[in-house]
Design a protein around this motif. Structure first.
Motif, PDB file in Angstrom:
ATOM      1  N   CYS A  65       0.780  -1.231   0.056  1.00  0.00           N
ATOM      2  CA  CYS A  65       0.024   0.075   0.174  1.00  0.00           C
ATOM      3  C   CYS A  65       0.873   1.384  -0.090  1.00  0.00           C
ATOM      4  CB  CYS A  65      -1.037  -0.146   1.269  1.00  0.00           C
ATOM      5  SG  CYS A  65      -0.387  -0.091   2.832  1.00  0.00           S
ATOM      6  N   LYS A  66       0.234   2.597  -0.420  1.00  0.00           N
ATOM      7  CA  LYS A  66       0.901   3.665  -0.380  1.00  0.00           C
ATOM      8  C   LYS A  66       0.880   4.162   1.028  1.00  0.00           C
ATOM      9  CE  LYS A  66      -0.646   5.745  -4.182  1.00  0.00           C
ATOM     10  NZ  LYS A  66      -1.625   6.668  -5.067  1.00  0.00           N
ATOM     11  N   ASN A  67       2.208   4.756   1.508  1.00  0.00           N
ATOM     12  CA  ASN A  67       2.184   5.274   2.784  1.00  0.00           C
ATOM     13  C   ASN A  67       2.585   6.774   2.782  1.00  0.00           C
ATOM     14  OD1 ASN A  67       2.829   2.684   5.048  1.00  0.00           O
ATOM     15  ND2 ASN A  67       3.170   2.183   2.863  1.00  0.00           N
ATOM     16  N   LEU A  68       1.684   7.660   3.045  1.00  0.00           N
ATOM     17  CA  LEU A  68       2.003   9.091   2.896  1.00  0.00           C
ATOM     18  C   LEU A  68       1.937   9.763   4.402  1.00  0.00           C
ATOM     19  CD1 LEU A  68      -0.621   9.622  -0.135  1.00  0.00           C
ATOM     20  CD2 LEU A  68       1.704   9.318  -0.226  1.00  0.00           C
ATOM     21  N   VAL A  69       3.083  10.400   4.191  1.00  0.00           N
ATOM     22  CA  VAL A  69       3.319  11.325   5.840  1.00  0.00           C
ATOM     23  C   VAL A  69       2.595  12.587   5.413  1.00  0.00           C
ATOM     24  CG1 VAL A  69       4.511  12.096   7.492  1.00  0.00           C
ATOM     25  CG2 VAL A  69       5.230   9.884   6.479  1.00  0.00           C
ATOM     26  N   GLY A  85      -2.114   1.026  -3.367  1.00  0.00           N
ATOM     27  CA  GLY A  85      -1.082   1.487  -4.144  1.00  0.00           C
ATOM     28  C   GLY A  85      -1.859   2.099  -5.385  1.00  0.00           C
ATOM     29  N   ASN A  86      -2.669   1.457  -5.984  1.00  0.00           N
ATOM     30  CA  ASN A  86      -3.414   1.947  -7.205  1.00  0.00           C
ATOM     31  C   ASN A  86      -4.422   3.378  -7.081  1.00  0.00           C
ATOM     32  OD1 ASN A  86      -5.370   0.437  -6.105  1.00  0.00           O
ATOM     33  ND2 ASN A  86      -5.478  -0.764  -7.836  1.00  0.00           N
ATOM     34  N   LYS A  87      -4.796   3.460  -5.877  1.00  0.00           N
ATOM     35  CA  LYS A  87      -5.711   4.406  -5.531  1.00  0.00           C
ATOM     36  C   LYS A  87      -5.210   6.007  -5.534  1.00  0.00           C
ATOM     37  CE  LYS A  87      -9.583   3.942  -2.972  1.00  0.00           C
ATOM     38  NZ  LYS A  87     -10.414   3.729  -1.735  1.00  0.00           N
ATOM     39  N   PRO A  88      -5.691   6.760  -6.193  1.00  0.00           N
ATOM     40  CA  PRO A  88      -5.172   8.296  -6.325  1.00  0.00           C
ATOM     41  C   PRO A  88      -5.654   8.902  -4.920  1.00  0.00           C
ATOM     42  CG  PRO A  88      -7.208   8.149  -7.899  1.00  0.00           C
ATOM     43  CD  PRO A  88      -6.644   6.618  -7.364  1.00  0.00           C
ATOM     44  N   PHE A  89      -4.673   9.689  -4.723  1.00  0.00           N
ATOM     45  CA  PHE A  89      -4.933  10.512  -3.154  1.00  0.00           C
ATOM     46  C   PHE A  89      -5.641  11.920  -3.582  1.00  0.00           C
ATOM     47  CE2 PHE A  89      -3.151  13.454  -0.121  1.00  0.00           C
ATOM     48  CZ  PHE A  89      -4.100  13.203   0.919  1.00  0.00           C
ATOM     49  N   LYS A  90      -6.726  12.133  -2.936  1.00  0.00           N
ATOM     50  CA  LYS A  90      -7.074  13.576  -3.231  1.00  0.00           C
ATOM     51  C   LYS A  90      -7.444  13.875  -1.696  1.00  0.00           C
ATOM     52  CE  LYS A  90      -9.677  12.229  -7.217  1.00  0.00           C
ATOM     53  NZ  LYS A  90     -10.650  11.533  -7.681  1.00  0.00           N
ATOM     54  N   THR A  91      -6.458  15.014  -1.487  1.00  0.00           N
ATOM     55  CA  THR A  91      -6.544  15.528  -0.055  1.00  0.00           C
ATOM     56  C   THR A  91      -7.804  16.060   0.406  1.00  0.00           C
ATOM     57  OG1 THR A  91      -5.484  17.398   1.190  1.00  0.00           O
ATOM     58  CG2 THR A  91      -5.679  17.709  -1.048  1.00  0.00           C
ATOM     59  N   LYS A  92      -8.745  16.629  -0.528  1.00  0.00           N
ATOM     60  CA  LYS A  92      -9.903  17.119  -0.141  1.00  0.00           C
ATOM     61  C   LYS A  92     -10.871  16.092   0.347  1.00  0.00           C
ATOM     62  CE  LYS A  92     -12.313  17.374  -4.606  1.00  0.00           C
ATOM     63  NZ  LYS A  92     -13.182  16.401  -4.703  1.00  0.00           N
ATOM     64  N   SER A 100      -9.596  18.071   8.898  1.00  0.00           N
ATOM     65  CA  SER A 100      -8.414  19.155   8.967  1.00  0.00           C
ATOM     66  C   SER A 100      -8.515  19.439   7.756  1.00  0.00           C
ATOM     67  CB  SER A 100      -7.194  18.193   9.333  1.00  0.00           C
ATOM     68  OG  SER A 100      -6.070  18.770   8.966  1.00  0.00           O
ATOM     69  N   SER A 101      -8.194  20.905   7.586  1.00  0.00           N
ATOM     70  CA  SER A 101      -7.882  21.439   6.320  1.00  0.00           C
ATOM     71  C   SER A 101      -6.690  21.539   5.621  1.00  0.00           C
ATOM     72  CB  SER A 101      -8.653  22.709   6.019  1.00  0.00           C
ATOM     73  OG  SER A 101      -8.006  23.341   7.201  1.00  0.00           O
ATOM     74  N   ARG A 102      -6.241  21.816   4.350  1.00  0.00           N
ATOM     75  CA  ARG A 102      -5.334  22.004   3.673  1.00  0.00           C
ATOM     76  C   ARG A 102      -3.992  20.965   4.276  1.00  0.00           C
ATOM     77  NH1 ARG A 102      -3.561  28.114   4.057  1.00  0.00           N
ATOM     78  NH2 ARG A 102      -2.014  27.173   2.485  1.00  0.00           N
ATOM     79  N   LEU A 103      -4.261  19.864   3.959  1.00  0.00           N
ATOM     80  CA  LEU A 103      -3.206  18.755   4.274  1.00  0.00           C
ATOM     81  C   LEU A 103      -2.085  18.832   3.073  1.00  0.00           C
ATOM     82  CD1 LEU A 103      -5.487  15.732   5.373  1.00  0.00           C
ATOM     83  CD2 LEU A 103      -3.940  17.105   6.704  1.00  0.00           C
ATOM     84  N   SER A 104      -1.091  18.724   3.279  1.00  0.00           N
ATOM     85  CA  SER A 104       0.032  18.512   2.447  1.00  0.00           C
ATOM     86  C   SER A 104       1.142  17.295   2.736  1.00  0.00           C
ATOM     87  CB  SER A 104       0.653  19.797   2.189  1.00  0.00           C
ATOM     88  OG  SER A 104       1.366  20.195   3.299  1.00  0.00           O
ATOM     89  N   PHE A 105       2.005  17.167   2.070  1.00  0.00           N
ATOM     90  CA  PHE A 105       2.906  16.199   2.277  1.00  0.00           C
ATOM     91  C   PHE A 105       3.845  16.688   3.388  1.00  0.00           C
ATOM     92  CE2 PHE A 105       1.622  14.806  -1.922  1.00  0.00           C
ATOM     93  CZ  PHE A 105       1.247  13.411  -1.378  1.00  0.00           C
ATOM     94  N   ALA A 106       4.358  15.895   4.416  1.00  0.00           N
ATOM     95  CA  ALA A 106       5.050  16.368   5.412  1.00  0.00           C
ATOM     96  C   ALA A 106       6.656  16.330   4.770  1.00  0.00           C
ATOM     97  CB  ALA A 106       5.173  15.412   6.432  1.00  0.00           C
ATOM     98  N   PRO A 107       7.236  17.546   5.319  1.00  0.00           N
ATOM     99  CA  PRO A 107       8.645  17.694   4.771  1.00  0.00           C
ATOM    100  C   PRO A 107       9.354  16.436   5.447  1.00  0.00           C
ATOM    101  CG  PRO A 107       8.161  19.784   5.490  1.00  0.00           C
ATOM    102  CD  PRO A 107       6.899  18.898   5.835  1.00  0.00           C
ATOM    103  N   ALA A 108      10.506  16.155   4.510  1.00  0.00           N
ATOM    104  CA  ALA A 108      11.464  15.176   4.842  1.00  0.00           C
ATOM    105  C   ALA A 108      11.966  15.263   6.433  1.00  0.00           C
ATOM    106  CB  ALA A 108      12.783  15.049   4.002  1.00  0.00           C
ATOM    107  N   GLU A 109      12.427  16.459   6.566  1.00  0.00           N
ATOM    108  CA  GLU A 109      13.183  16.653   8.180  1.00  0.00           C
ATOM    109  C   GLU A 109      11.918  16.125   9.188  1.00  0.00           C
ATOM    110  OE1 GLU A 109      11.948  20.687   6.860  1.00  0.00           O
ATOM    111  OE2 GLU A 109      12.710  19.165   5.953  1.00  0.00           O
TER     112      GLU A 109
END
Length: 184
Positions: A65-69, A85-92, A100-109
């Motif tokens: 599966c896709k693992n997104l932070v 893994g094949n499912k597109p991610f739509k933040t909304k 929670s509004s306005r989710l984004s990918f967490a920075p690497a740090e």
């Protein structure tokens, strides 16, 4: 067809030797052994994307599966999202379900600080590195319904297959995390 090297051998359990393995990877095997969670493993070159995992998936007989932070705009709330893994991610779609509004990918740090993983290596196993529960686990219901679960052991040069039931009923309680289940 994957462009990464894949060892065609499917192994049962941990590597015979810790030589050449990162401490955080060995810690995953130690925890799985302690919890008596059986697993199979495939070793491979660095897999940064779901596409690069497709041949590994075939060897293990699963779909990793896709693992997104993710994080909120203020970087005060962090989430680990697991979805097919094949499912597109739509933040909304997710934002609405978790309030929670306005989710984004967490920075690497933040990935390194909170979970001790780097981009491409995000995994549910990294929750063992989050004793203060700073990261909320979110699982798409399709993933939780699968009989078998695939993930990396905190490094994207190996992939594991284990029973989803073991992950939900043994691993998560052991690392003191509870999942929020969503439908994406």
């Amino acid at each position: 067809m994957s462009s990464i090297y894949i060892d065609p051998q499917v192994y049962t359990g941990r590597p015979a030797s810790a030589e050449g393995r990162l401490e955080k990877e060995i810690a995953v095997y130690d925890l799985l052994d302690r919890l008596q969670i059986p697993f199979t493993r495939v070793d491979h070159g660095v897999a940064m994307t779901i596409e690069e995992c497709q041949d590994v998936d075939q060897l293990l007989g699963i779909e990793i599966c896709k693992n997104l932070v993710l994080c909120n705009a203020q970087k005060t709330r962090f989430y680990l999202l697991l979805l097919p893994g094949n499912k597109p991610f739509k933040t909304k779609d997710l934002s609405k379900q978790i309030g929670s509004s306005r989710l984004s990918f967490a920075p690497a740090e933040y990935m390194e600080k909170l979970l001790n993983v780097t981009p491409g290596s995000a995994t549910i196993m990294a929750l063992m590195n989050d004793p203060d529960n700073q990261v909320q686990l979110i699982i798409d219901e399709e993933v939780s319904a699968l009989e078998d679960f695939g993930c990396h052991p905190c490094i994207n040069t190996s992939s594991l297959r284990m029973k989803t039931k073991d992950v939900l009923e043994k691993f998560l309680p052991a690392v003191h995390h509870e999942a929020i289940f969503v439908k994406l």
